[in-house]
Design a protein around this motif. Structure first.
Motif, PDB file in Angstrom:
ATOM      1  N   GLN A 113      -1.632   3.611 -16.146  1.00  0.00           N
ATOM      2  CA  GLN A 113      -1.269   2.233 -15.827  1.00  0.00           C
ATOM      3  C   GLN A 113       0.173   2.200 -15.303  1.00  0.00           C
ATOM      4  O   GLN A 113       1.016   2.997 -15.737  1.00  0.00           O
ATOM      5  N   TRP A 114       0.453   1.272 -14.403  1.00  0.00           N
ATOM      6  CA  TRP A 114       1.793   1.070 -13.841  1.00  0.00           C
ATOM      7  C   TRP A 114       2.360   2.376 -13.279  1.00  0.00           C
ATOM      8  O   TRP A 114       3.537   2.669 -13.431  1.00  0.00           O
ATOM      9  N   SER A 115       1.515   3.163 -12.621  1.00  0.00           N
ATOM     10  CA  SER A 115       1.909   4.447 -12.042  1.00  0.00           C
ATOM     11  C   SER A 115       1.275   4.564 -10.656  1.00  0.00           C
ATOM     12  O   SER A 115       0.228   5.182 -10.484  1.00  0.00           O
ATOM     13  N   PRO A 116       1.892   3.945  -9.638  1.00  0.00           N
ATOM     14  CA  PRO A 116       1.261   3.823  -8.326  1.00  0.00           C
ATOM     15  C   PRO A 116       1.056   5.139  -7.586  1.00  0.00           C
ATOM     16  O   PRO A 116       1.819   6.087  -7.740  1.00  0.00           O
ATOM     17  N   ARG A 117       0.001   5.129  -6.774  1.00  0.00           N
ATOM     18  CA  ARG A 117      -0.317   6.249  -5.893  1.00  0.00           C
ATOM     19  C   ARG A 117      -0.138   5.791  -4.450  1.00  0.00           C
ATOM     20  O   ARG A 117      -0.526   4.677  -4.079  1.00  0.00           O
ATOM     21  N   ILE A 118       0.450   6.642  -3.646  1.00  0.00           N
ATOM     22  CA  ILE A 118       0.671   6.327  -2.233  1.00  0.00           C
ATOM     23  C   ILE A 118      -0.598   6.680  -1.472  1.00  0.00           C
ATOM     24  O   ILE A 118      -0.992   7.851  -1.419  1.00  0.00           O
ATOM     25  N   VAL A 119      -1.251   5.672  -0.884  1.00  0.00           N
ATOM     26  CA  VAL A 119      -2.493   5.933  -0.158  1.00  0.00           C
ATOM     27  C   VAL A 119      -2.254   6.197   1.322  1.00  0.00           C
ATOM     28  O   VAL A 119      -3.035   6.895   1.963  1.00  0.00           O
ATOM     29  N   THR A 120      -1.177   5.659   1.860  1.00  0.00           N
ATOM     30  CA  THR A 120      -0.818   5.905   3.256  1.00  0.00           C
ATOM     31  C   THR A 120       0.591   5.362   3.495  1.00  0.00           C
ATOM     32  O   THR A 120       1.171   4.706   2.621  1.00  0.00           O
ATOM     33  N   THR A 121       1.120   5.632   4.664  1.00  0.00           N
ATOM     34  CA  THR A 121       2.390   5.046   5.069  1.00  0.00           C
ATOM     35  C   THR A 121       2.198   4.318   6.387  1.00  0.00           C
ATOM     36  O   THR A 121       1.361   4.706   7.205  1.00  0.00           O
ATOM     37  N   VAL A 122       2.977   3.272   6.562  1.00  0.00           N
ATOM     38  CA  VAL A 122       2.988   2.499   7.800  1.00  0.00           C
ATOM     39  C   VAL A 122       4.451   2.402   8.219  1.00  0.00           C
ATOM     40  O   VAL A 122       5.258   1.772   7.524  1.00  0.00           O
ATOM     41  N   ASN A 123       4.784   3.062   9.313  1.00  0.00           N
ATOM     42  CA  ASN A 123       6.178   3.171   9.735  1.00  0.00           C
ATOM     43  C   ASN A 123       6.973   3.730   8.558  1.00  0.00           C
ATOM     44  O   ASN A 123       6.710   4.819   8.118  1.00  0.00           O
ATOM     45  N   ASP A 124       7.916   3.003   8.023  1.00  0.00           N
ATOM     46  CA  ASP A 124       8.729   3.499   6.907  1.00  0.00           C
ATOM     47  C   ASP A 124       8.347   2.840   5.589  1.00  0.00           C
ATOM     48  O   ASP A 124       9.175   2.727   4.684  1.00  0.00           O
ATOM     49  N   TYR A 125       7.099   2.392   5.470  1.00  0.00           N
ATOM     50  CA  TYR A 125       6.629   1.708   4.269  1.00  0.00           C
ATOM     51  C   TYR A 125       5.492   2.484   3.616  1.00  0.00           C
ATOM     52  O   TYR A 125       4.621   3.014   4.299  1.00  0.00           O
ATOM     53  N   ASP A 126       5.510   2.519   2.277  1.00  0.00           N
ATOM     54  CA  ASP A 126       4.406   3.088   1.520  1.00  0.00           C
ATOM     55  C   ASP A 126       3.410   1.993   1.185  1.00  0.00           C
ATOM     56  O   ASP A 126       3.803   0.887   0.786  1.00  0.00           O
ATOM     57  N   VAL A 127       2.139   2.317   1.297  1.00  0.00           N
ATOM     58  CA  VAL A 127       1.067   1.470   0.797  1.00  0.00           C
ATOM     59  C   VAL A 127       0.616   2.144  -0.495  1.00  0.00           C
ATOM     60  O   VAL A 127       0.132   3.276  -0.475  1.00  0.00           O
ATOM     61  N   ARG A 128       0.833   1.465  -1.614  1.00  0.00           N
ATOM     62  CA  ARG A 128       0.569   2.038  -2.929  1.00  0.00           C
ATOM     63  C   ARG A 128      -0.501   1.237  -3.648  1.00  0.00           C
ATOM     64  O   ARG A 128      -0.552   0.013  -3.524  1.00  0.00           O
ATOM     65  N   VAL A 129      -1.340   1.931  -4.412  1.00  0.00           N
ATOM     66  CA  VAL A 129      -2.286   1.249  -5.293  1.00  0.00           C
ATOM     67  C   VAL A 129      -1.920   1.616  -6.727  1.00  0.00           C
ATOM     68  O   VAL A 129      -1.416   2.710  -6.996  1.00  0.00           O
ATOM     69  N   ALA A 130      -2.184   0.682  -7.632  1.00  0.00           N
ATOM     70  CA  ALA A 130      -1.882   0.929  -9.041  1.00  0.00           C
ATOM     71  C   ALA A 130      -2.877   0.199  -9.919  1.00  0.00           C
ATOM     72  O   ALA A 130      -3.384  -0.868  -9.556  1.00  0.00           O
ATOM     73  N   LYS A 131      -3.132   0.808 -11.062  1.00  0.00           N
ATOM     74  CA  LYS A 131      -3.864   0.142 -12.132  1.00  0.00           C
ATOM     75  C   LYS A 131      -2.808  -0.475 -13.039  1.00  0.00           C
ATOM     76  O   LYS A 131      -1.776   0.162 -13.320  1.00  0.00           O
TER      77      LYS A 131
END
Length: 129
Positions: free
Chosen positions: A17-35
């Motif tokens: 929990q509260w430990s995000p995973r980076i699924v992809t990047t867009v330019n200089d941004y991380d797209v993260r998912v978390a439970k």
């Protein structure tokens, strides 16, 4: 990343929990998912906004603003952006899943924060395995 990413599979690949995973990047941004479940920590991102999308469940975000303290409630499918410099604390009343968009290298506990409890991972995101 040249192949589509299943967010369901990404979320199924970890349990923390509260430990995000980076699924992809867009330019200089991380797209993260978390439970998420329970309280995060009061914190501030001094130099960046923080974008939330609720994938499953419900997320509450308490905000300390010049006009006072308030809480926004985000049901599944809702988005909300916490403006830079705004002290905030996410809370999930039951297990939920979120997607967060932040500049690469942004700490999950911001630039300033309360004491970080053991159940919150102070990280810039973990690689998706």
């Amino acid at each position: 990343m040249t192949e589509p990413i299943s967010l369901d599979r990404a979320l199924a690949s970890f349990t923390e929990q509260w430990s995000p995973r980076i699924v992809t990047t867009v330019n200089d941004y991380d797209v993260r998912v978390a439970k998420v479940d329970g309280d995060h920590v009061w914190h501030v991102h001094d130099h960046t906004d923080e974008f939330f999308l609720v994938l499953d469940g419900e997320l509450h975000i308490s905000l300390r603003e010049p006009a006072g303290e308030r809480t926004v409630v985000l049901p599944r499918g809702s988005v909300f952006t916490v403006p830079r410099g705004t002290e905030h604390k996410p809370y999930a009343p039951a297990p939920a899943a979120i997607l967060v968009l932040e500049p690469t290298g942004t700490l999950t506990v911001g630039d300033r924060h309360d004491e970080v409890p053991d159940h919150v991972d102070a990280t810039t995101g973990h690689a998706l395995t």
